[in-house]
Enzyme design. Structure first.
Site, mmCIF file in Angstrom:
data_model
loop_
_atom_site.group_PDB
_atom_site.id
_atom_site.type_symbol
_atom_site.label_atom_id
_atom_site.label_comp_id
_atom_site.label_asym_id
_atom_site.label_seq_id
_atom_site.Cartn_x
_atom_site.Cartn_y
_atom_site.Cartn_z
ATOM 1 N N ASP A 11 4.521 9.735 -3.924
ATOM 2 C CA ASP A 11 4.164 9.507 -2.527
ATOM 3 C C ASP A 11 4.908 10.527 -1.677
ATOM 4 O O ASP A 11 6.140 10.662 -1.785
ATOM 5 C CB ASP A 11 4.550 8.095 -2.086
ATOM 6 C CG ASP A 11 3.685 7.020 -2.725
ATOM 7 O OD1 ASP A 11 2.580 7.350 -3.191
ATOM 8 O OD2 ASP A 11 4.111 5.850 -2.756
ATOM 9 N N ASP A 130 -6.728 0.289 -2.226
ATOM 10 C CA ASP A 130 -5.528 -0.503 -1.951
ATOM 11 C C ASP A 130 -5.948 -1.954 -1.821
ATOM 12 O O ASP A 130 -6.583 -2.350 -0.838
ATOM 13 C CB ASP A 130 -4.851 -0.025 -0.667
ATOM 14 C CG ASP A 130 -4.345 1.406 -0.781
ATOM 15 O OD1 ASP A 130 -4.105 1.859 -1.915
ATOM 16 O OD2 ASP A 130 -4.194 2.066 0.267
#
Length: 258
Positions: A11, A130
């Site tokens: 990330d 997600d």
């Protein structure tokens, strides 16, 4: 049988690799390029980079580091973050990325999936999902703009329906980011993965929850995923990729051994 894949996830925020828990409270892990090089040398099958605030900030992924990563690793890598057009994708691929992944932009404009697949081929178009489990309703819902807590929202899509929709539109691979499990290292959500596997006919990558080598084995053996993505166990050197692959091989998992 195709070999199962081990995929470290990086990330990225403000040019640094970060990691949070359930997509919140991110801590800085380190610089992008040295981490990418380390994982490639340890035997990772590919890498995934998420510029986690690109979509919520209304910008495309910062391309400056993409070419630097391509120069130091010899394994495939995928880049995600605010890709909203064919031009955005073309630039990132031209800098050396092998795949591009879209998430929030696909929810905003599902036709983007088809346009990207038609232009670049389904093999390099990944859709990230997600997904959040609502214990009150017992349902899985797709979330959008998860890189920014102030903008994160639950969409109208239930996860299984969205999985089917993105495949119809040309997704060549799906990464299922199970938000409830993210960063807590108590195992992948096997029940959800099994349900998604039933309706997912393209490669499926599990993301969120890996804490032990056994968790990877469970995802491959019990949910039949094609790849397992993880972050904190690799960043914090809780699990070594080479040792993980050796373990999986002893358990009968088809895996590439370096």
């Amino acid at each position: 049988m195709l070999a199962k894949r081990i995929i470290p996830c990086l990330d990225v925020r403000d040019g640094q690799v970060v990691k949070g828990v359930q997509f919140r409270n991110h801590e800085i892990i380190g610089d992008i390029v040295p981490l990418a090089k380390r994982y490639a040398e340890e035997g990772a099958d590919e890498l995934v980079f998420y510029d986690i605030t690109a979509s919520s900030d209304g910008r495309v992924v910062d391309k400056s580091w993409v070419s630097r990563v391509a120069e130091v690793i010899d394994i495939p890598f995928c880049v995600a973050g605010g890709i909203k057009s064919l031009e955005d994708a073309a630039k990132i691929l031209s800098f050396g990325a092998d795949k591009i992944s879209i998430n929030s932009p696909a929810l905003a404009d599902p036709t983007l999936i088809t346009r990207l697949a038609d232009r670049f081929g389904v093999q390099c178009i990944v859709v990230g999902i997600d997904t959040w489990y609502d214990a009150e309703t017992g349902k899985y819902h797709v979330n959008q703009y998860t890189g920014d807590e102030s903008r994160t929202r639950v969409t109208q899509w239930e996860t299984l329906d969205w999985v089917e929709e993105v495949q119809k539109r040309g997704a060549g691979e799906i990464v299922l980011n199970m938000m409830n499990q993210d960063g807590v290292r108590n195992g992948y959500d096997l029940e959800q993965l099994k349900k998604v596997r039933e309706v997912c006919h393209v490669p499926l990558i599990a993301s969120g929850g890996a804490g032990t080598m056994e968790h990877f084995l469970e995802a491959f053996r019990d949910a039949d995923v094609d790849g397992a993505l993880a972050a904190s166990v690799f960043h914090k050197q809780i699990i070594n990729i080479g040792e993980l692959k050796a373990y999986l091989a002893t358990q009968g998992v088809e895996i590439r051994i370096c």
